[in-house]
Design an enzyme around this catalytic site. Structure first.
Site, PDB file in Angstrom:
ATOM      1  N   ASP A 126       8.944   1.742   0.923  1.00 26.06           N
ATOM      2  CA  ASP A 126       7.957   2.879   1.705  1.00 26.06           C
ATOM      3  C   ASP A 126       7.954   2.621   3.295  1.00 26.06           C
ATOM      4  OD1 ASP A 126       5.844   3.785   2.841  1.00 26.06           O
ATOM      5  OD2 ASP A 126       4.759   3.334   0.801  1.00 26.06           O
ATOM      6  N   TYR A 168       1.673  -1.060   0.269  1.00 31.93           N
ATOM      7  CA  TYR A 168       0.094   0.082  -0.130  1.00 31.93           C
ATOM      8  C   TYR A 168       0.427   1.244  -0.090  1.00 31.93           C
ATOM      9  CZ  TYR A 168      -3.964   3.286   1.225  1.00 31.93           C
ATOM     10  OH  TYR A 168      -4.464   5.020   1.160  1.00 31.93           O
ATOM     11  N   LYS A 180       3.235   8.756   8.877  1.00 30.03           N
ATOM     12  CA  LYS A 180       2.389   8.823  10.725  1.00 30.03           C
ATOM     13  C   LYS A 180       3.210   9.054  11.378  1.00 30.03           C
ATOM     14  CE  LYS A 180      -0.157   4.621   8.243  1.00 30.03           C
ATOM     15  NZ  LYS A 180      -1.529   5.177   8.202  1.00 30.03           N
TER      16      LYS A 180
HETATM   17  C1  PLP Z   1       3.386   2.089   3.169  1.00 30.26           C
HETATM   18  C2  PLP Z   1       2.096   3.330   3.659  1.00 30.26           C
HETATM   19  N1  PLP Z   1       2.058   4.226   2.237  1.00 30.26           N
HETATM   20  C3  PLP Z   1       1.728   4.845   2.095  1.00 30.26           C
HETATM   21  C4  PLP Z   1       0.935   5.708   3.052  1.00 30.26           C
HETATM   22  C5  PLP Z   1      -0.234   6.171   2.336  1.00 30.26           C
HETATM   23  O1  PLP Z   1      -0.189   7.921   3.427  1.00 30.26           O
HETATM   24  P1  PLP Z   1      -0.858   8.472   4.212  1.00 30.26           P
HETATM   25  O2  PLP Z   1      -2.087   8.459   4.476  1.00 30.26           O
HETATM   26  O3  PLP Z   1      -0.736   9.411   4.889  1.00 30.26           O
HETATM   27  O4  PLP Z   1      -1.395   9.381   2.438  1.00 30.26           O
HETATM   28  C6  PLP Z   1       0.285   4.498   3.934  1.00 30.26           C
HETATM   29  C7  PLP Z   1      -1.190   4.557   4.912  1.00 30.26           C
HETATM   30  O5  PLP Z   1      -1.318   3.796   5.581  1.00 30.26           O
HETATM   31  C8  PLP Z   1       1.129   3.400   4.581  1.00 30.26           C
HETATM   32  O6  PLP Z   1       1.282   2.275   5.431  1.00 30.26           O
END
Ligand code: PLP
Length: 422
Positions: A227, A125, A254
């Site tokens: 990520d 994700y 986060k």
């Molecule tokens: C691994 C990862 N990347 C990107 C995101 C996207 O972050 P945001 O919700 O702050 O846009 C998330 C959100 O849960 C995530 O878990």
């Protein structure tokens, strides 16, 4: 607000929770019902709610102003802290969400390499921009063979070009992933992955998988992006430090905002320097709230609290929670896998070990939903997909309360789950 919420991930049937207040590891809804918060705003609230040091930093900064069209000293401090902790970060840029962080990291990779395609892992994700909304949760029947997944849209409205420009890799299958990367090599700008798949089920990659991605991307001059929006909570330098594999770029979010909307991307100096406005051409990055002092102050206060010792203690608690959960399911004869890494865990109702998207997709959705709702009614909030994250204020007693609630829900549901299986 359609569905009564402004965030699809916080909606669940029959209706979402409306939370009025949080303190430590507890939250109270508008009816005054207290719950243990095992989700912590999808893993962001690692210090719990309203941590005194974060509250103080926000109060102090709010009184001095919350946003200027200028750089500010607090962003310099947070940037320095992140670059010092996270092995791959020579330089960093701030933004407001993980979505923006992955969007800019991908764009930067395209700008740096002059290539257009992005490879990503099935079931990972990366947020909600067009390039991110591909093969996060595809219908397995339409997603091709496990070793050669095809790009599927996650949302209505995802443009065809996003599918055409996305190459999908199987997770934890180094041979298959390498073969796909070699086939696409000349067109690939980057490979992006979560070294620990978070929202998609807390699935750690093997070191072999990361090593192989590192060596093949280096050979083909494809940028490797980790990520670590969620996985920075497993170690001060994230999963890259834990596994000893350093990517070219990293995205963060986060916990680095202390609960405020802050995210970042960064990495190799020669790549990041493409964003230096003194260069021509350069990759521009607007953003009214980029590096806003309020978020920076909250993030700096939170990250300063997160010392090596704090991480270790939280991870010890995480290991115990996963063990205790496994014992509860075993004692009731319920087939469940508990995937745990650091302070993250997820429960999958399947008898197969969950190592990638396809094995995760075999878990029973009805049981997951009933388990989640049962916990809501027993005073615990997890993610609807049965993912959880510990926070530092959680005591042994809080953890026991959670384990007891799980035991109560499984006791209530067991007979209906057995008859479903028959
Ligand atoms: C691994 C990862 N990347 C990107 C995101 C996207 O972050 P945001 O919700 O702050 O846009 C998330 C959100 O849960 C995530 O878990």
């Amino acid at each position: 607000m359609p569905g009564g919420t402004t965030r699809t991930t916080t909606y669940f049937d029959p209706y979402p929770l409306y939370i009025a207040r949080g303190e430590g590891c507890r939250i109270w809804d508008v009816d005054g019902t207290e719950r243990l918060d095992l989700l912590g705003n999808y893993t962001a609230m690692i210090l719990g709610h309203a941590h005194p040091k974060v509250v103080e930093a926000v109060r102090k900064q709010a009184a001095q102003g919350t946003g200027f069209a200028a750089a500010n000293p607090v962003e310099v401090q947070l940037a320095a802290l992140l670059c010092q902790r996270v092995p791959s970060l020579d330089m960093v840029r701030f933004c407001n969400s993980g979505t923006e962080a992955t969007m800019f990291a991908m764009r930067l990779a395209r700008a740096f390499t002059g290539r257009s395609k992005i490879a990503r892992v099935e079931g990972g994700y990366h947020g909600t921009h067009d390039y991110a909304e591909v093969s996060t949760h595809p219908d397995v029947a339409e997603a091709g063979p496990p070793a050669a997944p095809i790009a599927r849209p996650d949302s209505i409205g995802t443009p065809d070009w996003a599918l055409e420009q996305t190459v999908v890799l199987p997770f934890n299958n180094a041979d298959a992933a390498e073969a796909i990367i070699r086939r696409e090599g000349g067109q690939l700008a980057a490979v992006i992955l979560e070294p620990i798949i978070g929202a998609g089920g807390v699935i750690a990659s093997t070191v072999e998988y990361l090593d192989r991605l590192r060596s093949v991307t280096r050979e083909l001059a494809v940028l490797l992006i980790f990520d670590e929006v969620i996985s920075l909570r497993v170690a001060p330098g994230g999963a890259q430090q834990l596994n000893g594999v350093t990517p070219d770029l990293t995205t963060l979010g986060k916990i680095i905002g202390g609960g405020l909307p802050v995210a970042a991307f960064g990495g190799r100096a020669d790549v990041m320097e493409l964003m230096d406005p003194r260069r021509s051409p350069n990759l521009g990055q607007g953003g009214t709230y980029n590096g806003n002092p309020l978020g920076m102050a909250a993030g700096l206060a939170a990250m300063t609290e997160l010392t090596q010792d704090v991480y270790e203690e939280l991870n010890r608690k995480g290991a115990r929670v996963s063990e205790q959960l496994s014992e509860v399911f075993a004692s009731h004869g319920v087939r469940a896998q508990v995937n745990g890494v650091g302070s993250l865990f997820a429960i999958h109702f399947t008898d197969r070990p969950v190592v990638d998207y396809r094995t995760k997709a075999s878990s029973n959705r009805k049981m997951t939903h009933e388990f989640f709702l049962g916990l809501v009614n027993h005073g615990v909030l997890m993610a609807p997909r049965a993912m959880g994250a510990l926070s530092t204020p959680m005591t042994e007693q809080d953890i026991q309360q959670f384990i007891d609630a799980v035991d109560a829900v499984v006791t209530e549901q067991r007979s209906s789950w057995e008859s479903d299986r028959v």
